[in-house]
Design an enzyme around this catalytic site. Structure first.
Site, mmCIF file in Angstrom:
data_model
loop_
_atom_site.group_PDB
_atom_site.id
_atom_site.type_symbol
_atom_site.label_atom_id
_atom_site.label_comp_id
_atom_site.label_asym_id
_atom_site.label_seq_id
_atom_site.Cartn_x
_atom_site.Cartn_y
_atom_site.Cartn_z
ATOM 1 N N GLU A 40 -21.572 33.283 8.504
ATOM 2 C CA GLU A 40 -22.502 33.524 9.612
ATOM 3 C C GLU A 40 -23.899 33.395 9.016
ATOM 4 O O GLU A 40 -24.377 34.293 8.323
ATOM 5 C CB GLU A 40 -22.288 34.924 10.212
ATOM 6 C CG GLU A 40 -20.902 35.153 10.793
ATOM 7 C CD GLU A 40 -20.596 34.304 12.025
ATOM 8 O OE1 GLU A 40 -21.530 33.699 12.596
ATOM 9 O OE2 GLU A 40 -19.420 34.221 12.399
ATOM 10 N N ARG A 50 -25.705 40.040 23.278
ATOM 11 C CA ARG A 50 -24.257 40.016 23.076
ATOM 12 C C ARG A 50 -23.734 41.432 23.277
ATOM 13 O O ARG A 50 -24.524 42.382 23.355
ATOM 14 C CB ARG A 50 -23.921 39.562 21.640
ATOM 15 C CG ARG A 50 -24.471 40.527 20.590
ATOM 16 C CD ARG A 50 -24.262 40.078 19.164
ATOM 17 N NE ARG A 50 -22.877 40.157 18.768
ATOM 18 C CZ ARG A 50 -22.476 40.193 17.491
ATOM 19 N NH1 ARG A 50 -23.364 40.159 16.500
ATOM 20 N NH2 ARG A 50 -21.206 40.264 17.173
ATOM 21 N N GLU A 105 -36.177 28.250 9.264
ATOM 22 C CA GLU A 105 -36.080 29.589 9.849
ATOM 23 C C GLU A 105 -37.241 30.463 9.371
ATOM 24 O O GLU A 105 -37.418 30.648 8.169
ATOM 25 C CB GLU A 105 -34.754 30.225 9.429
ATOM 26 C CG GLU A 105 -34.556 31.612 10.005
ATOM 27 C CD GLU A 105 -33.250 32.260 9.543
ATOM 28 O OE1 GLU A 105 -32.906 32.138 8.348
ATOM 29 O OE2 GLU A 105 -32.591 32.894 10.376
ATOM 30 N N SER A 137 -28.081 33.895 4.311
ATOM 31 C CA SER A 137 -28.872 32.661 4.416
ATOM 32 C C SER A 137 -28.004 31.417 4.241
ATOM 33 O O SER A 137 -26.908 31.473 3.672
ATOM 34 C CB SER A 137 -29.972 32.675 3.354
ATOM 35 O OG SER A 137 -29.372 32.697 2.071
ATOM 36 N N CYS A 145 -30.947 37.079 13.097
ATOM 37 C CA CYS A 145 -30.542 35.669 13.009
ATOM 38 C C CYS A 145 -30.742 35.004 14.351
ATOM 39 O O CYS A 145 -31.048 33.819 14.430
ATOM 40 C CB CYS A 145 -29.088 35.572 12.554
ATOM 41 S SG CYS A 145 -27.967 36.579 13.530
HETATM 42 P P1 NAP Z 1 -29.217 36.251 1.548
HETATM 43 O O1 NAP Z 1 -30.355 36.174 0.628
HETATM 44 O O2 NAP Z 1 -28.371 35.041 1.726
HETATM 45 O O3 NAP Z 1 -28.322 37.475 1.045
HETATM 46 C C1 NAP Z 1 -27.160 37.864 1.739
HETATM 47 C C2 NAP Z 1 -26.189 38.510 0.767
HETATM 48 O O4 NAP Z 1 -25.720 37.514 -0.168
HETATM 49 C C3 NAP Z 1 -26.796 39.623 -0.053
HETATM 50 O O5 NAP Z 1 -25.858 40.668 -0.176
HETATM 51 C C4 NAP Z 1 -27.036 38.929 -1.380
HETATM 52 O O6 NAP Z 1 -27.075 39.806 -2.476
HETATM 53 C C5 NAP Z 1 -25.827 38.033 -1.480
HETATM 54 N N1 NAP Z 1 -25.939 36.941 -2.453
HETATM 55 C C6 NAP Z 1 -27.049 36.460 -3.061
HETATM 56 N N2 NAP Z 1 -26.714 35.438 -3.901
HETATM 57 C C7 NAP Z 1 -25.373 35.277 -3.806
HETATM 58 C C8 NAP Z 1 -24.432 34.390 -4.421
HETATM 59 N N3 NAP Z 1 -24.807 33.456 -5.302
HETATM 60 N N4 NAP Z 1 -23.129 34.499 -4.103
HETATM 61 C C9 NAP Z 1 -22.723 35.430 -3.205
HETATM 62 N N5 NAP Z 1 -23.564 36.301 -2.587
HETATM 63 C C10 NAP Z 1 -24.874 36.226 -2.889
HETATM 64 O O7 NAP Z 1 -29.673 36.679 3.026
HETATM 65 P P2 NAP Z 1 -30.713 37.822 3.432
HETATM 66 O O8 NAP Z 1 -32.061 37.358 3.043
HETATM 67 O O9 NAP Z 1 -30.213 39.142 2.970
HETATM 68 O O10 NAP Z 1 -30.533 37.809 5.026
HETATM 69 C C11 NAP Z 1 -31.280 37.011 5.891
HETATM 70 C C12 NAP Z 1 -30.494 35.798 6.338
HETATM 71 O O11 NAP Z 1 -29.273 36.199 6.953
HETATM 72 C C13 NAP Z 1 -31.227 34.997 7.389
HETATM 73 O O12 NAP Z 1 -31.105 33.629 7.114
HETATM 74 C C14 NAP Z 1 -30.487 35.359 8.672
HETATM 75 O O13 NAP Z 1 -30.606 34.385 9.695
HETATM 76 C C15 NAP Z 1 -29.097 35.490 8.175
HETATM 77 N N6 NAP Z 1 -28.278 36.260 9.118
HETATM 78 C C16 NAP Z 1 -27.305 35.621 9.835
HETATM 79 C C17 NAP Z 1 -26.557 36.316 10.778
HETATM 80 C C18 NAP Z 1 -25.475 35.646 11.596
HETATM 81 O O14 NAP Z 1 -24.636 36.357 12.161
HETATM 82 N N7 NAP Z 1 -25.450 34.328 11.707
HETATM 83 C C19 NAP Z 1 -26.818 37.666 10.985
HETATM 84 C C20 NAP Z 1 -27.815 38.284 10.235
HETATM 85 C C21 NAP Z 1 -28.539 37.574 9.296
HETATM 86 P P3 NAP Z 1 -28.470 40.375 -3.043
HETATM 87 O O15 NAP Z 1 -28.900 41.403 -2.094
HETATM 88 O O16 NAP Z 1 -28.074 40.910 -4.360
HETATM 89 O O17 NAP Z 1 -29.400 39.202 -3.140
#
Ligand code: NAP
Length: 471
Positions: free
Chosen positions: A245, A434, A373, A226, A279
């Site tokens: 990303e 892609r 989003e 995120s 995403c």
């Molecule tokens: P998220 O909440 O940001 O979590 C992603 C990862 O970050 C998890 O492993 C999480 O661990 C970890 N994390 C949490 N807090 C952190 C901190 N303070 N420091 C470092 N790492 C930390 O994202 P999500 O909800 O899993 O995924 C959905 C998001 O990913 C959406 O916004 C989506 O658009 C984006 N995404 C982007 C792409 C791209 O290529 N641009 C691809 C796929 C998804 P925990 O599991 O322990 O919380």
């Protein structure tokens, strides 16, 4: 019950702390993980930094190919594991395993490629009879942090290019979908990956993710997730490479001259595949005012094909979102839009973590559902006057990941390619199209413009060394 453990340098950790993993559809316990400690994080960093027996290109390629062959024979097992911990339906998780196989195949090929360049030096008055050469060197230690939405493919997209580049990595996968990541790490060890080249850690953010981000010995943080967490990482990482990303809010622009059947298919596939949790999912459908009524009628009809229900049923095309909280958020933003004048024409009725494909029309441009989003199977339709209006609306959010435009006009397509402020423009395709080795990544809040995809990611996981010789 399945009990798995984190790994430090190829060895499972012993721990009394466990993380329970629940099935989002029925709440049953899928498995548990023995989690790691702050001390394990330090051990993993030291093991990566202390590893100097980098496998040759041939050995790296062979490990990746052996992993691909092992995954090929266990496709169904992996698909079912992803389904059980993520709620994604089998149609999607089988597709995801296919994508991960591609990642391994491309990484195996790329690890063999000669990456060097050479420059003649007698090319200027300041030149000399010398020649400059480049070669790519692995990093000492990289950390990768991945999200829940593609539990296998997100992990493969970090680990396989790192192995191909010869860089030891520490993976911190999502706590919501850790079982697939651990099984994948085990498969890589079985394929011959030296233990110190991969550690996999789960545990409290303060013990695992934050120390990895802040440790000066970690040379690269590669993060997918995120915007909030990505920006936090950017502000805490200090002096190291950071690949981000992040989220997206991708538009599908449907112009007056579009092939309507194609536009409707792309809108439905783009909005509903992977339970809308990509995403690059279509998060806003920008439709020309002259065709909006007919487009909407056909999209509502098409949406009936996307049966929402038990993710393990073969007939299901949309499983759950990641948890009930995520479904409640979708419910909230839909209700907000309705209060602002939008109308729900299909779906909208949440059951636990199930949120069915939902068509919403008359959506105001400034409501939360389309300004931020929305990570779920929503198809919000916004009316546009012309291409200029579509481009302005598409560019009008903080995000800049990808986009799609449906048109028969080459002129309109080229204008969209030029003027859309985002990482990808797909003409007559969904934004998410892609292949796994093409450059992929966003700008603005979606990322810093540094691309992933196997080839670009290998560049991130290495640095260029230049040397010169008399010639
Ligand atoms: P998220 O909440 O940001 O979590 C992603 C990862 O970050 C998890 O492993 C999480 O661990 C970890 N994390 C949490 N807090 C952190 C901190 N303070 N420091 C470092 N790492 C930390 O994202 P999500 O909800 O899993 O995924 C959905 C998001 O990913 C959406 O916004 C989506 O658009 C984006 N995404 C982007 C792409 C791209 O290529 N641009 C691809 C796929 C998804 P925990 O599991 O322990 O919380």
């Amino acid at each position: 019950m399945l009990t798995l453990a984190c790994y430090v340098a190829g060895k499972p950790v012993t721990s009394s702390q466990t993380l329970a993993v629940k099935n989002p559809y029925d709440g049953s316990t899928v498995g548990e993980v023995l989690v790691a400690s702050r001390g394990d994080t330090e051990l993993a960093i030291n093991a990566a930094r202390g590893f100097h027996a980098t496998p040759t290109r041939y050995q790296r390629s062979a490990i990746l190919d052996a992993a691909r062959q092992k995954l090929e024979t266990r496709r169904e097992e992996f698909a079912r594991l992803i389904t059980s911990e993520s709620g994604l339906c089998l149609r999607e998780t089988r597709y995801e395993v296919g994508r991960a196989l591609d990642v391994l195949r491309f990484a195996s090929i790329e690890s063999l490629r000669d990456d060097g360049q050479s420059f003649a030096c007698d090319v200027s008055p300041q030149g000399k009879a010398r020649r400059i050469f480049t070669t790519r060197e692995p990093l000492g230690c990289a950390a990768c942090i991945t999200p829940f939405n593609h539990p296998l493919n997100q992990v493969a997209h970090k680990i396989a290019p790192a192995i191909a580049a010869g860089t030891p990595v520490i993976l911190k996968p999502s706590e919501k979908t850790p079982l697939t990541a651990i099984r994948f790490a085990e498969l890589l060890y079985e394929a011959g990956l030296p233990g110190p080249m991969l550690s996999l850690l789960l545990g409290p953010v303060k013990d695992i993710a934050e120390p990895l981000v802040e440790d000066p010995h970690v040379e690269l943080i590669s993060f997918t997730g995120s915007v909030n967490v990505g920006k936090r990482i950017a502000s805490h990482a200090g002096y190291k490479k950071v690949v981000l990303e992040l989220g997206g809010n991708d538009p599908l622009i449907v112009l007056e001259d579009a092939d309507l059947d194609l536009a409707v298919t792309l809108a439905a596939e783009g909005s509903y595949r992977n339970s809308g949790q990509r995403c690059t999912a279509v998060k806003r459908i920008l439709v020309h005012e002259k065709i909006e009524v007919e487009f909407t009628r056909r999209l509502v009809e098409k949406t009936r094909e996307y049966v929402c229900g038990n993710p393990a049923d073969e007939a299901t095309r949309v499983g759950t979102v990641i948890d009930e909280q995520a479904a409640i958020y979708l419910d909230t933003v839909v209700k907000e839009a309705v209060a602002a004048g939008a109308r729900v024409l299909a779906g909208g009725d949440r059951r636990g973590a199930l949120f069915p494909p939902t068509v919403i029309t008359n959506v105001p441009r400034d409501c939360r559902m389309v300004d931020c989003e929305s990570f779920g199977p929503l198809a919000p339709i916004l009316t546009i006057r012309d291409l200029g209006d579509a481009i302005e609306t598409a560019n009008g959010t903080a995000f800049g990941l990808s986009s799609g435009i449906v048109t028969r006009s080459l002129e309109s397509a080229l204008r969209a390619v030029r003027e859309l402020k985002c990482g990808t423009v797909n003409v007559n395709e969904v934004p998410g199209f892609r292949v796994e080795n093409s450059p992929f990544g966003g700008i603005k809040d979606s990322g810093l413009g540094i691309k992933e995809g196997v080839i670009e990611a290998m560049k991130c996981f290495s640095y260029v060394k230049t040397f010169s010789l008399p010639w």
